[in-house]
Design a protein around this motif. Structure first.
Motif, mmCIF file in Angstrom:
data_model
loop_
_atom_site.group_PDB
_atom_site.id
_atom_site.type_symbol
_atom_site.label_atom_id
_atom_site.label_comp_id
_atom_site.label_asym_id
_atom_site.label_seq_id
_atom_site.Cartn_x
_atom_site.Cartn_y
_atom_site.Cartn_z
ATOM 1 N N ARG A 233 0.844 -1.196 0.000
ATOM 2 C CA ARG A 233 0.000 0.000 0.000
ATOM 3 C C ARG A 233 0.882 1.250 0.000
ATOM 4 O O ARG A 233 2.046 1.207 0.382
ATOM 5 C CB ARG A 233 -0.894 -0.010 1.258
ATOM 6 N N LEU A 234 0.271 2.370 -0.378
ATOM 7 C CA LEU A 234 1.019 3.617 -0.496
ATOM 8 C C LEU A 234 1.648 4.073 0.829
ATOM 9 O O LEU A 234 2.756 4.603 0.857
ATOM 10 C CB LEU A 234 0.084 4.707 -1.044
ATOM 11 N N GLN A 235 0.937 3.830 1.934
ATOM 12 C CA GLN A 235 1.469 4.234 3.238
ATOM 13 C C GLN A 235 2.791 3.538 3.539
ATOM 14 O O GLN A 235 3.684 4.096 4.174
ATOM 15 C CB GLN A 235 0.480 3.902 4.351
ATOM 16 N N VAL A 236 2.900 2.268 3.093
ATOM 17 C CA VAL A 236 4.127 1.500 3.317
ATOM 18 C C VAL A 236 5.272 2.122 2.507
ATOM 19 O O VAL A 236 6.382 2.315 3.002
ATOM 20 C CB VAL A 236 3.928 0.018 2.924
ATOM 21 N N LEU A 237 4.972 2.467 1.251
ATOM 22 C CA LEU A 237 5.985 3.064 0.385
ATOM 23 C C LEU A 237 6.463 4.395 0.952
ATOM 24 O O LEU A 237 7.644 4.721 0.906
ATOM 25 C CB LEU A 237 5.410 3.294 -1.020
ATOM 26 N N GLN A 238 5.527 5.154 1.507
ATOM 27 C CA GLN A 238 5.891 6.450 2.090
ATOM 28 C C GLN A 238 6.797 6.281 3.298
ATOM 29 O O GLN A 238 7.715 7.046 3.515
ATOM 30 C CB GLN A 238 4.627 7.200 2.518
ATOM 31 N N ALA A 239 6.519 5.246 4.089
ATOM 32 C CA ALA A 239 7.326 5.013 5.297
ATOM 33 C C ALA A 239 8.723 4.519 4.949
ATOM 34 O O ALA A 239 9.681 4.796 5.660
ATOM 35 C CB ALA A 239 6.617 4.013 6.214
ATOM 36 N N GLU A 240 8.856 3.784 3.855
ATOM 37 C CA GLU A 240 10.133 3.131 3.562
ATOM 38 C C GLU A 240 11.005 3.868 2.547
ATOM 39 O O GLU A 240 12.146 3.464 2.322
ATOM 40 C CB GLU A 240 9.883 1.698 3.063
ATOM 41 N N THR A 241 10.474 4.893 1.881
ATOM 42 C CA THR A 241 11.285 5.645 0.918
ATOM 43 C C THR A 241 11.142 7.137 1.207
ATOM 44 O O THR A 241 10.286 7.532 2.000
ATOM 45 C CB THR A 241 10.826 5.410 -0.545
ATOM 46 N N SER A 242 11.975 7.931 0.540
ATOM 47 C CA SER A 242 11.846 9.383 0.740
ATOM 48 C C SER A 242 11.183 10.047 -0.461
ATOM 49 O O SER A 242 11.282 11.254 -0.647
ATOM 50 C CB SER A 242 13.221 9.993 1.016
ATOM 51 N N LEU A 243 10.514 9.242 -1.293
ATOM 52 C CA LEU A 243 9.830 9.810 -2.464
ATOM 53 C C LEU A 243 8.522 10.477 -2.036
ATOM 54 O O LEU A 243 7.890 10.057 -1.067
ATOM 55 C CB LEU A 243 9.529 8.699 -3.475
ATOM 56 N N SER A 244 8.124 11.489 -2.790
ATOM 57 C CA SER A 244 6.900 12.222 -2.446
ATOM 58 C C SER A 244 5.661 11.370 -2.736
ATOM 59 O O SER A 244 5.710 10.425 -3.537
ATOM 60 C CB SER A 244 6.822 13.520 -3.254
ATOM 61 N N TYR A 245 4.577 11.741 -2.100
ATOM 62 C CA TYR A 245 3.306 11.039 -2.300
ATOM 63 C C TYR A 245 2.924 11.011 -3.782
ATOM 64 O O TYR A 245 2.537 9.976 -4.317
ATOM 65 C CB TYR A 245 2.206 11.719 -1.472
ATOM 66 N N ASP A 246 3.067 12.158 -4.447
ATOM 67 C CA ASP A 246 2.675 12.235 -5.854
ATOM 68 C C ASP A 246 3.496 11.303 -6.738
ATOM 69 O O ASP A 246 2.959 10.635 -7.616
ATOM 70 C CB ASP A 246 2.831 13.676 -6.372
ATOM 71 N N ARG A 247 4.801 11.264 -6.487
ATOM 72 C CA ARG A 247 5.649 10.394 -7.301
ATOM 73 C C ARG A 247 5.324 8.927 -7.040
ATOM 74 O O ARG A 247 5.286 8.117 -7.957
ATOM 75 C CB ARG A 247 7.120 10.657 -7.007
ATOM 76 N N LEU A 248 5.083 8.598 -5.782
ATOM 77 C CA LEU A 248 4.751 7.213 -5.447
ATOM 78 C C LEU A 248 3.424 6.805 -6.078
ATOM 79 O O LEU A 248 3.276 5.711 -6.614
ATOM 80 C CB LEU A 248 4.703 7.031 -3.924
ATOM 81 N N ALA A 249 2.460 7.726 -6.036
ATOM 82 C CA ALA A 249 1.144 7.424 -6.611
ATOM 83 C C ALA A 249 1.256 7.221 -8.121
ATOM 84 O O ALA A 249 0.627 6.329 -8.693
ATOM 85 C CB ALA A 249 0.162 8.552 -6.288
ATOM 86 N N ARG A 250 2.122 8.031 -8.762
ATOM 87 C CA ARG A 250 2.334 7.896 -10.203
ATOM 88 C C ARG A 250 2.986 6.551 -10.528
ATOM 89 O O ARG A 250 2.586 5.850 -11.449
ATOM 90 C CB ARG A 250 3.206 9.043 -10.714
ATOM 91 N N LEU A 251 4.010 6.215 -9.752
ATOM 92 C CA LEU A 251 4.717 4.946 -9.925
ATOM 93 C C LEU A 251 3.747 3.778 -9.736
ATOM 94 O O LEU A 251 3.754 2.797 -10.482
ATOM 95 C CB LEU A 251 5.850 4.880 -8.899
ATOM 96 N N TYR A 252 2.899 3.901 -8.723
ATOM 97 C CA TYR A 252 1.920 2.857 -8.421
ATOM 98 C C TYR A 252 0.985 2.635 -9.616
ATOM 99 O O TYR A 252 0.758 1.514 -10.054
ATOM 100 C CB TYR A 252 1.110 3.243 -7.183
#
Ligand SMILES: [Zn+2]
Length: 190
Positions: free
Chosen positions: A25-44
């Protein structure tokens, strides 16, 4: 941007991609990387071809105590401990590799239904490690098979009997077979 932060960013993108493929889930990615929410959501969206699910993470500790989840979570955790002890994987890499091993085994024990969701999701596996970190869970040694199984922290463990040695009556034949396979793996690792 310095070259160091570019390298860090590249590492984070690889790490996030690996986790997204495993269903994080996105929350996990946010906790484990320093990428922004927007970039993670795009990658997802790029990898999963769908928007990331919204809502809270599964936070229940009790979920890990129910019969089948307990066996699956214990299997995953045995792999995780093994990798932490015998390789120099960082926490998150050990989590990813242990979860891949778990998926292989969970799949092998599931004849004919390969498209089912795994019992233990990646996000739950991640939560499990956090529960251990905050001392909410412990490994209890089964008095019958001597395997180490996940249980509530601070619960008395002298007469502990695991979910495989004492399955609930409703557990069917297929599930019992999966459980036996898991027991062999848990033993081999402990
Ligand atoms: Zn047992």
């Amino acid at each position: 941007m310095s070259s160091k932060s570019v390298a860090r960013e590249a590492d984070d993108i690889l790490l996030a991609s690996d986790m997204i493929r495993l269903g994080a889930r996105l929350q996990v990615l946010q906790a484990e990387t320093s990428l922004s929410y927007d970039r993670l959501a795009r990658l997802y969206r790029e990898i999963q071809q769908a928007s990331p699910p919204k809502g809270m993470l599964p936070y229940s500790v009790d979920w890990f105590m129910t019969w089948l989840p307990n066996i699956h979570a214990t299997l995953f955790y045995s792999h995780y401990l093994y990798l932490r002890e015998h390789t120099d994987s960082t926490n998150i890499r050990a989590l990813i590799n242990a979860y891949r091993l778990y998926l292989e085994q969970a799949d092998a024990g599931r004849a004919g239904e390969p498209n089912d969701e795994p019992v233990l999701s990646f996000t739950r596996a991640w939560m499990l490690l956090r529960f251990f970190d905050s001392d909410m869970l412990q490994l209890a040694s089964c008095t019958q098979c001597s395997g180490g199984f996940i249980s509530h922290a601070y619960e008395p463990v002298e007469n502990y009997i695991c979910a495989i040695c004492r399955p609930p009556p409703r557990a069917g034949k297929t599930r019992a077979a999966t459980a036996r396979k898991s027991r062999n793996s848990v033993r081999a690792l402990s």
